[in-house]
Design an enzyme around this catalytic site. Structure first.
Site, PDB file in Angstrom:
ATOM      1  N   ASP A  90      34.107  41.110  26.928  1.00 57.08           N
ATOM      2  CA  ASP A  90      34.984  40.803  28.063  1.00 57.08           C
ATOM      3  C   ASP A  90      34.151  40.764  29.343  1.00 57.08           C
ATOM      4  OD1 ASP A  90      36.895  40.651  29.995  1.00 57.08           O
ATOM      5  OD2 ASP A  90      38.006  42.437  29.408  1.00 57.08           O
ATOM      6  N   LYS A 147      38.635  45.714  43.691  1.00 57.75           N
ATOM      7  CA  LYS A 147      38.816  46.479  42.459  1.00 57.75           C
ATOM      8  C   LYS A 147      37.539  47.243  42.089  1.00 57.75           C
ATOM      9  CE  LYS A 147      39.500  45.704  37.547  1.00 57.75           C
ATOM     10  NZ  LYS A 147      39.938  44.765  36.518  1.00 57.75           N
ATOM     11  N   ASP A 199      47.538  42.552  34.391  1.00 57.85           N
ATOM     12  CA  ASP A 199      46.074  42.508  34.347  1.00 57.85           C
ATOM     13  C   ASP A 199      45.621  42.404  35.802  1.00 57.85           C
ATOM     14  OD1 ASP A 199      43.426  41.755  34.284  1.00 57.85           O
ATOM     15  OD2 ASP A 199      43.746  39.870  33.195  1.00 57.85           O
ATOM     16  N   GLU A 209      41.148  47.219  29.329  1.00 52.97           N
ATOM     17  CA  GLU A 209      41.206  45.746  29.233  1.00 52.97           C
ATOM     18  C   GLU A 209      40.758  45.224  27.870  1.00 52.97           C
ATOM     19  OE1 GLU A 209      39.021  44.461  32.646  1.00 52.97           O
ATOM     20  OE2 GLU A 209      40.597  45.139  33.992  1.00 52.97           O
TER      21      GLU A 209
END
Ligand code: AMP
Length: 602
Positions: free
Chosen positions: A170, A70, A8, A147
């Site tokens: 999420d 990211k 992850d 994800e």
């Protein structure tokens, strides 16, 4: 088959997991912790720090330290340090390398392959950049997984009995993904996803920081980057504090500057209202796309660090009605799911029947002639968002001008009306016989798979001429030669040795506190750091290092508490007491003490 590592790769923190003895297991890093901050920091000699140490250096060495990269995967964002430029995927590669090394040490075997999770809303370029990051870290990455789908896999593992439809919300450091998931027998079907890849916990940090500046007559955008980071760090602490307490006092100390601000959940909601409003958009959209309403939903599963915010939970309850919100290990869910997926990929007997069907999170299409404005083509969708993967769709187009020589199929990804407002992924050009407009036609097939590989086939109907293009890369992504070259260069850079990480982290922590303090405390921290540095690099006596380490740690903790607890005059004697309380009978300690004092005076 060797072990496959599930990773992850988070905006804020990254985790690794493997499938072991019938379950997904998280892998601890060298600190024994599961979360490794996704932060990279460089030393002038090309030593690279990753994780906790690098996070400490964000404040003390802001120009050499990077986080939140990211968010910029697959873009032309570049980070410059020590005269070199790094892409976001190269910085991510350092994080992956660290996770790989930690896993190899923990498992006692070499790891060559990984599955990496990405936000569902990552576009093709960002997905390709993630795979490139894997390659740069020496990992084969055949699969990437969304994800929220990973989180759904992990939830399924926890609740095997029920066939149900649920929402996975999420909310991480930089992205929000909402997925509608259907579980039936051994099939986990992602029905629809939606999200905002520029909305996350760090946006709340920024709102708090900006409010702090407002109350102290500072302009956030005009203060030094070091002070910005200190205020942001403090804002983030205040935000996390509000998960435990109704009210907190945010304190900022930076050299001569000291300031504080009261924060409450109510105030947080007031100053971040636009952020809360943005949360509702993907929730509504996912229900609409999945043709469901809240009555069909059995629960809402909260995943990601930002779901720990009571104000976020409060807002969701307010928005969705009194729904059962399930908060299960928000920090670990995605990694546990990727670990499960790694097990499926390894074809492990105990989960080989589990099937995850995923969907295409965005529409794919091409630009077509716009009769109303010839300069701007319109988007014509070929694969609709939320189509189940892998999928293949066909469309037919005709020539738009008299006697045109070519047909160009521009490949776009996105939902916007004008084609050029979407992301351009590539083009396929075919020659057509000269003819009046509308006479010549082409058949276009788009085939898209779970790894983000899009195959575009174009056939000229009259001549049968065919052209195929496999679109795995955008113009900004790295070519395989480039990757090969960079792998060699990056391999020369050494990751700071893992067995010294604790010492390096202590040192980086000390450096940050040094940067944040003034006067006697600053001097005291400086002296301790000098002492520790000499122990590490001059004396190099592991026994002494070990013995003094806990003392230094205690000292830094007290200094940190002092910063958090401002208002009393700094009295070095308070903190000094840590070593005077030690075992005075221990001759070695006395000896160390003399050595230490000796070094302080030189
Ligand atoms: P993730 O990307 O899932 O690791 O989430 C990271 C985000 O969660 C960061 O913005 C953190 O500040 C935030 N976060 C972590 N713990 C908490 C907490 N206890 N309360 C509020 N936010 C948190």
């Amino acid at each position: 088959m060797g072990k496959i590592l599930g990773i992850d790769l988070g905006t804020t923190n990254s985790l690794a997991a493997v499938w072991q003895e019938g379950e997904s297991c998280l892998i601890p890093n060298s600190f024994g912790e599961y979360l490794t901050p996704s932060v990279v920091s460089f030393e002038a000699d090309d030593t690279v720090y990753v994780g906790k140490t690098a996070k400490e250096r964000l404040v003390s060495h802001p120009a050499q330290s990077f986080s939140v990269f990211k968010r910029f995967m697959g873009t032309d964002q570049r980070y410059e340090v020590n005269g070199k430029q790094y892409r976001p995927e190269e910085l991510s590669a350092f994080v992956l390398r660290r996770l790989k090394e930690d896993a190899e040490r923990y498992l006692g075997e070499l790891i060559e392959e990984a599955v990496i999770s990405v936000p569902a809303y990552f576009n093709d370029k960002a997905r390709k950049a993630t795979k490139d990051a894997g390659k740069l870290a020496g990992l084969k990455v055949e699969r990437i997984i969304n994800e929220p789908s990973a989180a759904a896999l992990a939830c399924r593992g926890l609740d095997e009995e029920n066939d149900e439809t649920f929402l996975v919300f999420d909310f991480g450091g930089g992205t929000l993904d909402v997925s509608l998931v259907d579980c039936f027998d051994n099939i986990i079907e992602i029905i629809a996803v939606s999200g905002d890849n520029h909305l996350g916990g760090s946006d709340f940090d920024k709102e708090i920081a900006v409010q702090f500046c407002r109350e102290h007559e500072l302009e956030f955008e005009h203060i030094s980057s070091q002070r910005q980071r200190i205020i942001l760090e403090s804002a983030s602490r205040a935000k996390c504090g509000l998960s435990e307490e109704k009210e907190v006092v945010m304190k900022v100390t930076d050299g001569e500057f000291e300031g504080q601000m009261e924060m409450s959940n109510k105030k947080l909601i007031e100053i971040s209202m636009p952020l809360f409003e943005r949360i509702s958009v993907p929730v509504k959209r996912v229900l609409h796309d999945g043709k469901k309403n809240m009555l069909d939903i059995s629960k809402v599963i909260l995943v990601g660090g930002s779901c720990k915010m009571p104000s976020v939970q409060q807002y969701l309850r307010h928005m969705l009605g009194e729904y059962s919100l399930t908060v299960m290990n928000p920090d670990h869910m995605v990694a546990l799911g990727v670990g499960t997926y790694a097990g499926i990929k390894e074809r492990r007997e105990d989960i080989k029947d589990l099937l995850l069907t995923d969907i295409c999170p965005f529409s794919l299409g091409t630009g077509i002639f716009n009769a109303g404005n010839a300069k701007r083509t319109l988007m014509s969708t070929i694969i609709e968002r939320n189509s189940v993967l892998p999928c293949s769709h066909r469309a037919h187009f005709q020539t738009a001008s008299d006697y045109q020589k070519y047909v160009v199929i521009d490949v776009y990804q996105g939902e916007e009306y004008y084609a050029d407002n979407n992301i351009h992924l590539g083009e396929v050009k075919v020659g057509v016989p000269l003819a009046p407009k509308g006479k010549e036609t082409v058949t276009v097939d788009y085939t898209y798979d779970i790894n983000g590989i899009l195959i575009v086939d174009v056939e000229v109907d009259s001549t049968g001429e065919k052209k195929r293009q496999v679109i795995t890369t955008g113009t900004d992504n790295m070519s395989s030669e480039e990757i090969k070259k960079r792998v060699e260069q990056l391999e020369k850079m050494k990751l700071s040795p893992a067995d010294q990480e604790e010492n390096q982290m202590l040192f980086a922590w000390g450096e940050r506190l040094y940067a944040q303090t003034t006067g006697a405390l600053k001097n005291e921290i400086g002296e301790r750091l000098n002492f520790f540095q000499q122990l590490l690099h001059v004396e190099q006596n592991p026994y002494k290092v070990k013995k003094w380490k806990s003392g230094i740690e205690e000292f830094l903790r007290k200094a940190e508490n002092y910063l958090d607890d401002s208002g009393i005059d700094w009295n070095p004697a308070d903190i000094d007491s840590w070593y005077e309380e030690g075992d005075q009978d221990d001759e070695r300690q006395e000896e160390d003490r003399r050595w230490y004092d000796g070094h302080l005076t030189h």
